[in-house]
Structures are given as structure tokens and as C-alpha cells.
Design an enzyme around this catalytic site. Structure first.
Site, PDB file in Angstrom:
ATOM      1  N   CYS A 150       0.844  -1.194   0.000  1.00 25.57           N
ATOM      2  CA  CYS A 150       0.000   0.000   0.000  1.00 25.57           C
ATOM      3  C   CYS A 150       0.881   1.245   0.000  1.00 25.57           C
ATOM      4  CB  CYS A 150      -0.929   0.001   1.219  1.00 25.57           C
ATOM      5  SG  CYS A 150      -1.943   1.488   1.359  1.00 25.57           S
ATOM      6  N   CYS A 153      -0.415   4.115   2.199  1.00 25.90           N
ATOM      7  CA  CYS A 153      -0.302   3.827   3.638  1.00 25.90           C
ATOM      8  C   CYS A 153       1.118   4.049   4.136  1.00 25.90           C
ATOM      9  CB  CYS A 153      -0.707   2.383   3.926  1.00 25.90           C
ATOM     10  SG  CYS A 153      -2.368   1.913   3.427  1.00 25.90           S
ATOM     11  N   ASP A 154       2.096   3.592   3.355  1.00 27.17           N
ATOM     12  CA  ASP A 154       3.471   3.514   3.844  1.00 27.17           C
ATOM     13  C   ASP A 154       4.457   4.421   3.121  1.00 27.17           C
ATOM     14  OD1 ASP A 154       2.623   1.518   5.623  1.00 27.17           O
ATOM     15  OD2 ASP A 154       2.927  -0.049   4.132  1.00 27.17           O
TER      16      ASP A 154
END
Length: 318
Positions: A150, A153-154
Site C-alpha cells: 500500500c 499507507c506507507d
């Protein structure tokens, strides 16, 4: 940008489910939220069961530009709006994992990990799909330590660093373009010599600083405590090379979350088969969204599936 939807609406979340519903929807991504909205508006008592975060994988999309009527937004914001409309219409949302569905004389029992088993007359499965893995040496070891599925997300963890995105479809290109804003260097590794992404994304990639690596697959991921490099194999010449990276983002497709629904007919990849009204091979169980066998998996098609499934359930019950 946050990747989870967390709210303080205690009248909607973290509540005990009732014992009986007209309709239980398994999964609170766009398909499930659309089904909840249409079911509630039709007058059905609805519960949307979600094991993780409302919005599903859609919340991890940085830019959505092909949802009609919305020029540009992000997945989190769009799913938040869907959630508000769904719960505002009267659908309940409960956090627990569905671990099984059983037929009863009057309908179905949906067994949940929290120990409850509410009954319903109709079930809509909107459990979605999960990112595919590379299944190469080092992938499991470095997951969470440089290997991610992701980008939104990261990605912030790799600001000013070097990363590689694996894949050649829309998601891979979108991830690479998103990471270009954060990382010092971005590679895009694809097993073919041409992308499978939409033309508009392909043109943006050409105009970016992202470096494509064609005809290559990852053979291993290496490092000590965290990712340090990836080993690549040229699929045409079979020659090996290495690229130093701090992170790797895998975007090679999805697999359906259909393991607990073994009694339903699926295609060879595990996607659940339905008719045009979203009916499955078991009467009373419907299916919508990315878990369903279909040619296009997008937020808009998930929403359409959910609307059709709930409307079918309403026609059956009302």
C-alpha cells in the site's frame, strides 16, 4: 493521509448486533456501503459487517479521477462520504469478522468472530480482494520492514529514499506517481515491455522521473534488518541483476477473499460467479464488488454491483 476510518458514532459503531435482520452484508468497501444504502432506503433492516476498516482497499487510493460527478478525490474521502450516507439511511455497521454462513429454515446464520450469529433472510457478500504477493525469497521476512502492499499507507516512511514499485497496471503506475512526490528515486519493474495501464496514466509516467525497468521480475528481496536491494531476472535473457532500494511496493493484482464461501460456484481463480442480478449459485446469497467474477474492478463498478444486489434482495423480500 490516514488509511483507516475511525469514528465516534457509538450509535452506529461498536454496538451489539440484533439477533435478526432482513439483510446482512459482509464487507464494508464501496460495494458493501452501496448495498447498505440501497437496502436501508428500500426499508430493509440491514447490518454491514466489517473485519477491519470501512472502505476496504479503496481507502488506500491516493487519487480517484474516474468516478462520475467527482472530478478528483482520494479514496479515503470518497469512502467516508459513502459511509455517512449509508449509515445515515439507517444501515448498521458492526466491526467483526464473518467466519461462516449457514442456511437455516428461515434464511441464514452469519457466524462472527465475536461469538454472535445473527440471522437474516438474505446475505450479500462484498468481502473484496487482497493484494497478491510475489512469493519470492525475502518477501515475508521483510514485510513491514521495507516490503509494502500500500503506497499511500506507507509511502511517507520512504521520503527522500529509493523505492521500487512492482507491476504494470493502473495501480502500479498510480503508486509510482504517488511515490515520486515523496521518494528521491522511484523504479517501476514490469515483466513485460509495455504497460497495461490506462493511456492517461502511461502519459503521466512518461513525463515523470520514474525509471521503468522492463521485461524483469523480482527473484529475491535482500537485506539485513530491512530491505537493501532486490534481485531481478530478465525474462527474455534470464540474466540477473540487482538494484539497491530502501523499499518495495508490490502492485501485481489481487486475489478474492472467498475462502470461507467454498460452497458457492467460482471461476478458476476463486472469484464468485453471479448472474446479472448478483445472485450466486445458492438461493438467497448474493455477491457484489471485487470478489465477484467480472471484467472491470473499479470503485464505480463495485458501487453498481452493491446497488443491484440490494435491489434484488429488496424485490425478493418486500
Amino acid at each position: 493521509m490516514p488509511s483507516l476510518l475511525v469514528f465516534k458514532q457509538e450509535n452506529v459503531y461498536n454496538r451489539d448486533m440484533k439477533e435478526k435482520y432482513d439483510l446482512i452484508i459482509i464487507g464494508a468497501g464501496p460495494a458493501g456501503l452501496s448495498a447498505g444504502l440501497y437496502g436501508a432506503r428500500a426499508g430493509l433492516s440491514c447490518a454491514v459487517v466489517e473485519k477491519a476498516a470501512v472502505g476496504g482497499l479503496a481507502t488506500t487510493t491516493a487519487d480517484i479521477e474516474n468516478y462520475p460527478g467527482v472530478k478528483r478525490t482520494d479514496g479515503f474521502s470518497l469512502c467516508y462520504a459513502m459511509m455517512e450516507q449509508c449509515t445515515g439511511a439507517g444501515a448498521e455497521t458492526v466491526f467483526s469478522e464473518a467466519v461462516g454462513v449457514e442456511r437455516t429454515d428461515g434464511g441464514f446464520l452469519v457466524r462472527l468472530a465475536n461469538g454472535t450469529s445473527p440471522s437474516c433472510k438474505r446475505v450479500i457478500i462484498t468481502a473484496g480482494a487482497s493484494p497478491k504477493k510475489l512469493n519470492v525469497e525475502g518477501e515475508e521476512k521483510f514485510t513491514g520492514r521495507g516490503v509494502s502492499y500500500c503506497a499511500t499507507c506507507d509511502g511517507a516512511f520512504f521520503r527522500g529514499k529509493t523505492v521500487a514499485v512492482i507491476g504494470g497496471g493502473n495501480t502500479a503506475v498510480e503508486d509510482a506517481l504517488y511515490l515520486e512526490k515523496l521518494a528521491a528515486k522511484v523504479y517501476l519493474v514490469h515483466r513485460r515491455d509495455a504497460l497495461r495501464a490506462d493511456r492517461v496514466l502511461e502519459e503521466r509516467l512518461k513525463a515523470s522521473t520514474v525509471t521503468p525497468i522492463w521485461n524483469s521480475v523480482v527473484s529475491s528481496i535482500d537485506g539485513q534488518d530491512k530491505v537493501a536491494q532486490i534481485a531481478l531476472k530478465d525474462v527474455k535473457t534470464e540474466t540477473l541483476s540487482t538494484v539497491s532500494v530502501d523499499g518495495i511496493f508490490v502492485a501485481i493484482g489481487q486475489s478474492p477473499n472467498s475462502e470461507i464461501f467454498r460452497d458457492l460456484k467460482t471461476d478458476e481463480y476463486g472469484y464468485i460467479l453471479t448472474d446479472e442480478d448478483m445472485r450466486t449459485s445458492i438461493d438467497g446469497i448474493l455477491c457484489a464488488g471485487d470478489i465477484r467474477h467480472k471484467s472491470l474492478r473499479q470503485v464505480i463498478t463495485a458501487c453498481a454491483d452493491g446497488a443491484i444486489a440490494a435491489s434484488t434482495a429488496a424485490r425478493d423480500l418486500l
